[in-house]
Design a protein around this motif. Structure first.
Motif, PDB file in Angstrom:
ATOM      1  N   ILE A   8     -78.348  58.155  15.708  1.00  0.00           N
ATOM      2  CA  ILE A   8     -77.728  57.825  16.989  1.00  0.00           C
ATOM      3  C   ILE A   8     -77.086  59.085  17.551  1.00  0.00           C
ATOM      4  CG2 ILE A   8     -75.983  56.423  18.121  1.00  0.00           C
ATOM      5  CD1 ILE A   8     -76.421  54.337  15.921  1.00  0.00           C
ATOM      6  N   LYS A   9     -77.658  59.583  18.663  1.00  0.00           N
ATOM      7  CA  LYS A   9     -77.113  60.777  19.303  1.00  0.00           C
ATOM      8  C   LYS A   9     -77.381  60.708  20.808  1.00  0.00           C
ATOM      9  CE  LYS A   9     -81.227  63.343  18.082  1.00  0.00           C
ATOM     10  NZ  LYS A   9     -81.801  64.450  17.365  1.00  0.00           N
ATOM     11  N   ALA A  10     -76.627  61.500  21.548  1.00  0.00           N
ATOM     12  CA  ALA A  10     -76.766  61.521  23.003  1.00  0.00           C
ATOM     13  C   ALA A  10     -78.178  61.927  23.406  1.00  0.00           C
ATOM     14  CB  ALA A  10     -75.745  62.481  23.608  1.00  0.00           C
ATOM     15  N   ARG A  11     -78.597  61.436  24.553  1.00  0.00           N
ATOM     16  CA  ARG A  11     -79.902  61.704  25.165  1.00  0.00           C
ATOM     17  C   ARG A  11     -81.078  61.119  24.403  1.00  0.00           C
ATOM     18  NH1 ARG A  11     -79.091  67.523  25.257  1.00  0.00           N
ATOM     19  NH2 ARG A  11     -76.908  67.226  24.944  1.00  0.00           N
ATOM     20  N   THR A  12     -80.822  60.088  23.590  1.00  0.00           N
ATOM     21  CA  THR A  12     -81.895  59.384  22.894  1.00  0.00           C
ATOM     22  C   THR A  12     -82.250  58.139  23.694  1.00  0.00           C
ATOM     23  OG1 THR A  12     -81.069  60.147  20.754  1.00  0.00           O
ATOM     24  CG2 THR A  12     -82.546  58.252  20.733  1.00  0.00           C
ATOM     25  N   MET A  13     -83.545  57.874  23.877  1.00  0.00           N
ATOM     26  CA  MET A  13     -84.004  56.708  24.628  1.00  0.00           C
ATOM     27  C   MET A  13     -83.721  55.434  23.833  1.00  0.00           C
ATOM     28  SD  MET A  13     -85.389  54.996  27.032  1.00  0.00           S
ATOM     29  CE  MET A  13     -85.863  56.278  28.160  1.00  0.00           C
ATOM     30  N   VAL A  14     -83.283  54.385  24.524  1.00  0.00           N
ATOM     31  CA  VAL A  14     -83.049  53.083  23.916  1.00  0.00           C
ATOM     32  C   VAL A  14     -83.892  52.050  24.659  1.00  0.00           C
ATOM     33  CG1 VAL A  14     -81.341  51.303  23.366  1.00  0.00           C
ATOM     34  CG2 VAL A  14     -80.702  53.711  23.254  1.00  0.00           C
ATOM     35  N   LYS A  15     -84.564  51.201  23.895  1.00  0.00           N
ATOM     36  CA  LYS A  15     -85.377  50.112  24.454  1.00  0.00           C
ATOM     37  C   LYS A  15     -84.930  48.799  23.825  1.00  0.00           C
ATOM     38  CE  LYS A  15     -89.523  52.937  25.006  1.00  0.00           C
ATOM     39  NZ  LYS A  15     -90.938  53.067  24.673  1.00  0.00           N
TER      40      LYS A  15
ATOM     41  N   ALA B 111     -86.012  45.058  22.105  1.00  0.00           N
ATOM     42  CA  ALA B 111     -87.030  44.717  21.105  1.00  0.00           C
ATOM     43  C   ALA B 111     -88.373  44.393  21.746  1.00  0.00           C
ATOM     44  CB  ALA B 111     -86.548  43.546  20.260  1.00  0.00           C
ATOM     45  N   ASP B 112     -88.363  43.899  22.982  1.00  0.00           N
ATOM     46  CA  ASP B 112     -89.622  43.584  23.657  1.00  0.00           C
ATOM     47  C   ASP B 112     -90.165  44.755  24.485  1.00  0.00           C
ATOM     48  OD1 ASP B 112     -87.580  43.366  25.477  1.00  0.00           O
ATOM     49  OD2 ASP B 112     -88.222  41.457  26.317  1.00  0.00           O
ATOM     50  N   GLY B 113     -89.594  45.958  24.298  1.00  0.00           N
ATOM     51  CA  GLY B 113     -90.155  47.166  24.881  1.00  0.00           C
ATOM     52  C   GLY B 113     -89.624  47.575  26.238  1.00  0.00           C
ATOM     53  N   VAL B 114     -88.621  46.882  26.775  1.00  0.00           N
ATOM     54  CA  VAL B 114     -88.063  47.250  28.069  1.00  0.00           C
ATOM     55  C   VAL B 114     -87.172  48.474  27.906  1.00  0.00           C
ATOM     56  CG1 VAL B 114     -86.576  46.490  29.973  1.00  0.00           C
ATOM     57  CG2 VAL B 114     -88.140  44.868  28.885  1.00  0.00           C
ATOM     58  N   ARG B 115     -87.429  49.504  28.716  1.00  0.00           N
ATOM     59  CA  ARG B 115     -86.597  50.721  28.672  1.00  0.00           C
ATOM     60  C   ARG B 115     -85.227  50.424  29.250  1.00  0.00           C
ATOM     61  NH1 ARG B 115     -89.298  56.241  30.569  1.00  0.00           N
ATOM     62  NH2 ARG B 115     -87.076  56.609  30.705  1.00  0.00           N
ATOM     63  N   ILE B 116     -84.196  50.737  28.482  1.00  0.00           N
ATOM     64  CA  ILE B 116     -82.828  50.550  28.955  1.00  0.00           C
ATOM     65  C   ILE B 116     -82.331  51.850  29.569  1.00  0.00           C
ATOM     66  CG2 ILE B 116     -80.468  50.039  28.279  1.00  0.00           C
ATOM     67  CD1 ILE B 116     -81.660  48.425  25.947  1.00  0.00           C
ATOM     68  N   GLY B 117     -82.508  52.936  28.865  1.00  0.00           N
ATOM     69  CA  GLY B 117     -82.067  54.234  29.351  1.00  0.00           C
ATOM     70  C   GLY B 117     -81.725  55.155  28.196  1.00  0.00           C
ATOM     71  N   PHE B 118     -81.154  56.305  28.538  1.00  0.00           N
ATOM     72  CA  PHE B 118     -80.782  57.295  27.542  1.00  0.00           C
ATOM     73  C   PHE B 118     -79.306  57.142  27.189  1.00  0.00           C
ATOM     74  CE2 PHE B 118     -84.456  59.156  29.630  1.00  0.00           C
ATOM     75  CZ  PHE B 118     -85.195  59.606  28.554  1.00  0.00           C
ATOM     76  N   ILE B 119     -78.974  57.420  25.938  1.00  0.00           N
ATOM     77  CA  ILE B 119     -77.578  57.372  25.501  1.00  0.00           C
ATOM     78  C   ILE B 119     -76.813  58.477  26.208  1.00  0.00           C
ATOM     79  CG2 ILE B 119     -76.012  57.688  23.552  1.00  0.00           C
ATOM     80  CD1 ILE B 119     -78.177  56.466  21.757  1.00  0.00           C
ATOM     81  N   ASP B 120     -75.730  58.089  26.871  1.00  0.00           N
ATOM     82  CA  ASP B 120     -74.874  59.040  27.570  1.00  0.00           C
ATOM     83  C   ASP B 120     -73.758  59.528  26.655  1.00  0.00           C
ATOM     84  OD1 ASP B 120     -73.943  60.337  30.078  1.00  0.00           O
ATOM     85  OD2 ASP B 120     -72.219  59.002  29.801  1.00  0.00           O
ATOM     86  N   ARG B 121     -73.216  58.608  25.858  1.00  0.00           N
ATOM     87  CA  ARG B 121     -72.072  58.942  24.998  1.00  0.00           C
ATOM     88  C   ARG B 121     -72.106  58.071  23.745  1.00  0.00           C
ATOM     89  NH1 ARG B 121     -65.779  58.636  26.954  1.00  0.00           N
ATOM     90  NH2 ARG B 121     -64.913  59.549  25.088  1.00  0.00           N
ATOM     91  N   VAL B 122     -71.701  58.652  22.611  1.00  0.00           N
ATOM     92  CA  VAL B 122     -71.622  57.928  21.335  1.00  0.00           C
ATOM     93  C   VAL B 122     -70.149  57.802  20.952  1.00  0.00           C
ATOM     94  CG1 VAL B 122     -72.272  57.922  18.896  1.00  0.00           C
ATOM     95  CG2 VAL B 122     -73.853  58.851  20.601  1.00  0.00           C
ATOM     96  N   PHE B 123     -69.703  56.568  20.714  1.00  0.00           N
ATOM     97  CA  PHE B 123     -68.332  56.325  20.269  1.00  0.00           C
ATOM     98  C   PHE B 123     -68.339  56.181  18.753  1.00  0.00           C
ATOM     99  CE2 PHE B 123     -68.447  54.785  24.620  1.00  0.00           C
ATOM    100  CZ  PHE B 123     -67.354  55.439  25.162  1.00  0.00           C
ATOM    101  N   GLN B 124     -67.345  56.797  18.087  1.00  0.00           N
ATOM    102  CA  GLN B 124     -67.289  56.807  16.627  1.00  0.00           C
ATOM    103  C   GLN B 124     -65.948  56.294  16.133  1.00  0.00           C
ATOM    104  OE1 GLN B 124     -68.000  60.954  15.826  1.00  0.00           O
ATOM    105  NE2 GLN B 124     -70.201  60.747  16.056  1.00  0.00           N
TER     106      GLN B 124
END
Length: 91
Positions: free
Chosen positions: A25-32, A34-47
Motif C-alpha cells: 500500500i503506497k501512494a499513486r497505486t491504482m485501486v479497483k 472486486a468487479d474491476g471498476v477503477r476507483i482511482g489512485f491512492i493520494d495519501r496513506v494513513f498509518q
C-alpha cells in the motif's frame, strides 16, 4: 526442547507467509473494486503508531474517500478493494 524449536520455526514461517501476502500500500497505486471498476489512485496513506497502513485516501468522483486498508488486497495491476461501487458512494 525440540518441541519448542518446532513451535518457534512454525511461527516464524507463518509470519513470513503473511508478510509476503500483505498488499504493498503506497501512494499513486491504482485501486479497483472486486468487479474491476477503477476507483482511482491512492493520494495519501494513513498509518497507525507502528507504521502499519490503516486507510487510504482516494479522490473518487470529485471528492476525497477514505478506504480501510483491511479491505485492500493485491490485484493484477494495483490493489483491489472488497468494497463495491455502491459502498464507495456511501463513504
Amino acid at each position: 526442547m525440540k518441541y519448542l524449536f518446532a513451535l518457534a520455526a512454525a511461527l516464524s514461517f507463518s509470519a513470513v507467509a503473511v508478510a509476503q501476502d500483505a498488499p504493498a500500500i503506497k501512494a499513486r497505486t491504482m485501486v479497483k473494486t472486486a468487479d474491476g471498476v477503477r476507483i482511482g489512485f491512492i493520494d495519501r496513506v494513513f498509518q497507525n503508531a507502528e507504521g502499519a497502513p490503516t486507510s487510504v485516501q482516494i479522490i473518487y468522483k470529485g471528492r476525497f474517500v477514505s478506504i480501510p486498508a483491511a479491505t485492500l488486497s493485491n490485484g493484477d495491476k494495483g490493489l483491489v478493494t472488497s468494497l463495491t461501487a455502491d459502498d464507495l458512494k456511501k463513504l
